[in-house]
Design a protein around this motif. Structure first.
Motif, mmCIF file in Angstrom:
data_model
loop_
_atom_site.group_PDB
_atom_site.id
_atom_site.type_symbol
_atom_site.label_atom_id
_atom_site.label_comp_id
_atom_site.label_asym_id
_atom_site.label_seq_id
_atom_site.Cartn_x
_atom_site.Cartn_y
_atom_site.Cartn_z
ATOM 1 N N LYS A 138 0.818 -1.213 0.000
ATOM 2 C CA LYS A 138 0.000 0.000 0.000
ATOM 3 C C LYS A 138 0.855 1.267 0.000
ATOM 4 C CE LYS A 138 -4.151 -1.888 0.057
ATOM 5 N NZ LYS A 138 -5.091 -1.704 -1.067
ATOM 6 N N PHE A 139 2.024 1.241 0.658
ATOM 7 C CA PHE A 139 2.936 2.382 0.574
ATOM 8 C C PHE A 139 3.368 2.591 -0.881
ATOM 9 C CE2 PHE A 139 3.347 2.795 5.103
ATOM 10 C CZ PHE A 139 4.004 4.001 5.335
ATOM 11 N N ALA A 140 3.704 1.502 -1.572
ATOM 12 C CA ALA A 140 4.102 1.611 -2.977
ATOM 13 C C ALA A 140 2.965 2.193 -3.806
ATOM 14 C CB ALA A 140 4.504 0.240 -3.512
ATOM 15 N N LEU A 141 1.738 1.773 -3.532
ATOM 16 C CA LEU A 141 0.584 2.273 -4.270
ATOM 17 C C LEU A 141 0.371 3.763 -4.037
ATOM 18 C CD1 LEU A 141 -1.912 2.058 -5.979
ATOM 19 C CD2 LEU A 141 -3.132 1.062 -4.020
ATOM 20 N N VAL A 142 0.507 4.222 -2.799
ATOM 21 C CA VAL A 142 0.336 5.650 -2.506
ATOM 22 C C VAL A 142 1.364 6.475 -3.285
ATOM 23 C CG1 VAL A 142 0.606 7.422 -0.722
ATOM 24 C CG2 VAL A 142 -0.770 5.388 -0.256
ATOM 25 N N GLU A 145 0.108 9.127 -6.139
ATOM 26 C CA GLU A 145 0.333 10.564 -5.978
ATOM 27 C C GLU A 145 1.171 11.123 -7.132
ATOM 28 O OE1 GLU A 145 2.020 11.021 -2.105
ATOM 29 O OE2 GLU A 145 0.093 10.794 -1.074
ATOM 30 N N GLY A 146 2.203 10.399 -7.524
ATOM 31 C CA GLY A 146 3.026 10.846 -8.638
ATOM 32 C C GLY A 146 2.276 10.807 -9.956
ATOM 33 N N VAL A 177 -6.619 11.662 -10.923
ATOM 34 C CA VAL A 177 -6.280 10.478 -10.121
ATOM 35 C C VAL A 177 -6.565 10.788 -8.655
ATOM 36 C CG1 VAL A 177 -4.467 8.862 -9.437
ATOM 37 C CG2 VAL A 177 -4.509 9.800 -11.776
ATOM 38 N N THR A 178 -7.313 9.908 -8.006
ATOM 39 C CA THR A 178 -7.671 10.081 -6.600
ATOM 40 C C THR A 178 -7.122 8.915 -5.787
ATOM 41 O OG1 THR A 178 -9.718 11.252 -7.187
ATOM 42 C CG2 THR A 178 -9.573 10.347 -4.964
ATOM 43 N N ALA A 196 -15.814 11.969 -8.020
ATOM 44 C CA ALA A 196 -16.625 12.927 -8.778
ATOM 45 C C ALA A 196 -16.092 14.339 -8.624
ATOM 46 C CB ALA A 196 -18.082 12.853 -8.326
ATOM 47 N N ALA A 197 -15.594 14.668 -7.435
ATOM 48 C CA ALA A 197 -15.045 16.003 -7.188
ATOM 49 C C ALA A 197 -13.646 16.167 -7.759
ATOM 50 C CB ALA A 197 -15.033 16.292 -5.689
ATOM 51 N N GLY A 198 -13.011 15.054 -8.142
ATOM 52 C CA GLY A 198 -11.641 15.113 -8.642
ATOM 53 C C GLY A 198 -10.621 15.350 -7.558
ATOM 54 N N ASP A 199 -10.944 14.956 -6.316
ATOM 55 C CA ASP A 199 -10.025 15.170 -5.200
ATOM 56 C C ASP A 199 -8.733 14.381 -5.400
ATOM 57 O OD1 ASP A 199 -11.866 16.789 -3.990
ATOM 58 O OD2 ASP A 199 -12.596 15.278 -2.592
ATOM 59 N N SER A 200 -7.656 14.901 -4.850
ATOM 60 C CA SER A 200 -6.378 14.198 -4.957
ATOM 61 C C SER A 200 -6.286 13.047 -3.959
ATOM 62 C CB SER A 200 -5.213 15.165 -4.726
ATOM 63 O OG SER A 200 -5.275 15.723 -3.427
ATOM 64 N N GLU A 201 -6.845 13.229 -2.773
ATOM 65 C CA GLU A 201 -6.701 12.202 -1.727
ATOM 66 C C GLU A 201 -7.869 12.261 -0.761
ATOM 67 O OE1 GLU A 201 -2.825 11.065 0.412
ATOM 68 O OE2 GLU A 201 -3.866 12.290 1.904
ATOM 69 N N LEU A 202 -8.234 11.108 -0.256
ATOM 70 C CA LEU A 202 -9.246 11.022 0.800
ATOM 71 C C LEU A 202 -8.799 9.983 1.814
ATOM 72 C CD1 LEU A 202 -12.101 11.609 1.988
ATOM 73 C CD2 LEU A 202 -12.953 9.755 0.528
#
Length: 341
Positions: free
Chosen positions: A181-185, A189-190, A202-203, A256-262
């Motif tokens: 999961k660290f690798a996925l984050v 993000e990149g 990408v969210t 839907a909001a196009g947020d970067s992270e939740l």
């Protein structure tokens, strides 16, 4: 100081006003692909998307899960492509996504498939880490590589990567999971930064504990019954754990909001903030938990048993709520709960 606070308040207010006024993303008639979409959180998202009028492509390793989920979603009126697919092989991902395009180009890709293996480092093997990276990182990478060319060509597309707060804060006895999961984050993000100018949003989603029913299918090593006990009771604790339906609603809203992270759940948010602000303290807390609370190595060692076979130490009344969630979210393989416990 007062001026700074006023400017900060104006900035926050302006941001939320912008979110409220900008056009909403409509899932109706969108083609949404969900890996791991036949049970747990994936199925909860598929149900909600079906109610919103999306066309769905879902996959899972288990053919029985695929059949039961597809039948339910079609009965609800959804147009569904469903297939059994082992995502740890790139050729399988390519085949699934090519077949899914009979429903049209992929508008939204939700990388949700995951595995959980629990145990002390001494009871884990290199295969556990490779399996986690194959599932949580390489499968996501390969799926993204398959859909991005068409998204770029249309200058439009959305990708949602379901990581975990365990991809922000390393959790003892969940090291393979955290590594994947660290690798996925990091990738997610990149990736957002690199494709944003091409119309692709990408969210990254980092949920805390959820009552999806996954406690029955997670794999436990070493003193597997003791490992299951802390894992299952954490998932069953009100205030610590969120329902799959609530998580699904919030994830799709973020997409839907196009947020970067939740980051989902107050405990997860607090853990992520604490890790960023005082990593030494968090490391000390994790060490204490590992040394004083979590099981010691031993038991069945590197062998593993599913949660449904590790329940002896836990009173069923304590896991009644997540057990019911397991039935609702297809985590029992379509069987009555009494048949597998």
């Amino acid at each position: 100081m007062n001026r700074i606070m006023k400017l900060a308040a104006l900035g926050v207010g302006g941001y939320y006003a912008y979110r409220a006024l900008k056009p909403k993303y409509d899932y109706r008639d969108r083609h949404v692909v969900i890996t791991g979409g036949t049970r747990g959180l994936g199925l909860a998202m598929a149900r909600r998307l079906a109610s919103l009028g999306a066309r769905l492509s879902v996959c899972s390793r288990n053919a029985g899960d695929v059949e039961s989920a597809a039948a339910e979603l079609r009965a609800a009126g959804a147009t569904v492509h469903a297939a059994a697919c082992d995502l740890t092989h790139a050729v399988n991902i390519r085949r699934f996504l090519e077949e899914s395009r009979r429903l049209g180009p992929v508008d939204v890709l939700i990388n949700n498939a995951g595995i959980i293996e629990v145990g002390s480092l001494q009871d884990l093997t290199i295969d556990d880490f490779e399996r986690s990276l194959d599932t949580h990182f390489w499968a996501v990478y390969n799926a993204c590589q398959e859909v991005l060319p068409q998204m770029r060509a249309r200058n439009e597309g959305r990708i949602v990567n379901i990581s975990s707060f365990g991809g922000k804060v390393a959790v003892p006895h969940l090291l393979p999971y955290s590594v994947g999961k660290f690798a996925l984050v990091g990738f997610s993000e990149g990736l957002r930064s690199e494709v944003a100018s091409e119309g692709v949003k990408v969210t990254t989603i980092c949920p805390g504990l959820m009552m999806t029913g996954s406690h029955l299918n997670a794999r436990f090593k070493g003193r597997h019954e003791e490992e299951y006990a802390w894992f299952a009771l954490g998932n069953a604790t009100p205030g610590l754990s969120m329902s799959a339906d609530t998580a699904a609603r919030r994830i799709l809203a973020a997409c839907a909001a196009g947020d970067s992270e939740l980051v989902l759940g107050l405990p997860a948010k607090l853990a992520v903030i604490a890790q960023a602000i005082c990593p030494n303290l968090m490391s000390g807390v994790a060490t204490l938990v590992n040394d004083l609370v979590l099981p010691k190595p031993g038991g069945i060692g590197a062998n593993s048993v599913a949660g449904r076979g590790s329940r002896r130490l836990v009173n069923p009344a304590l896991t009644a709520v997540p057990d019911r969630a397991a039935v609702r979210n297809n985590e029992t393989g379509g069987q009555p709960l009494s048949a597998i416990l």
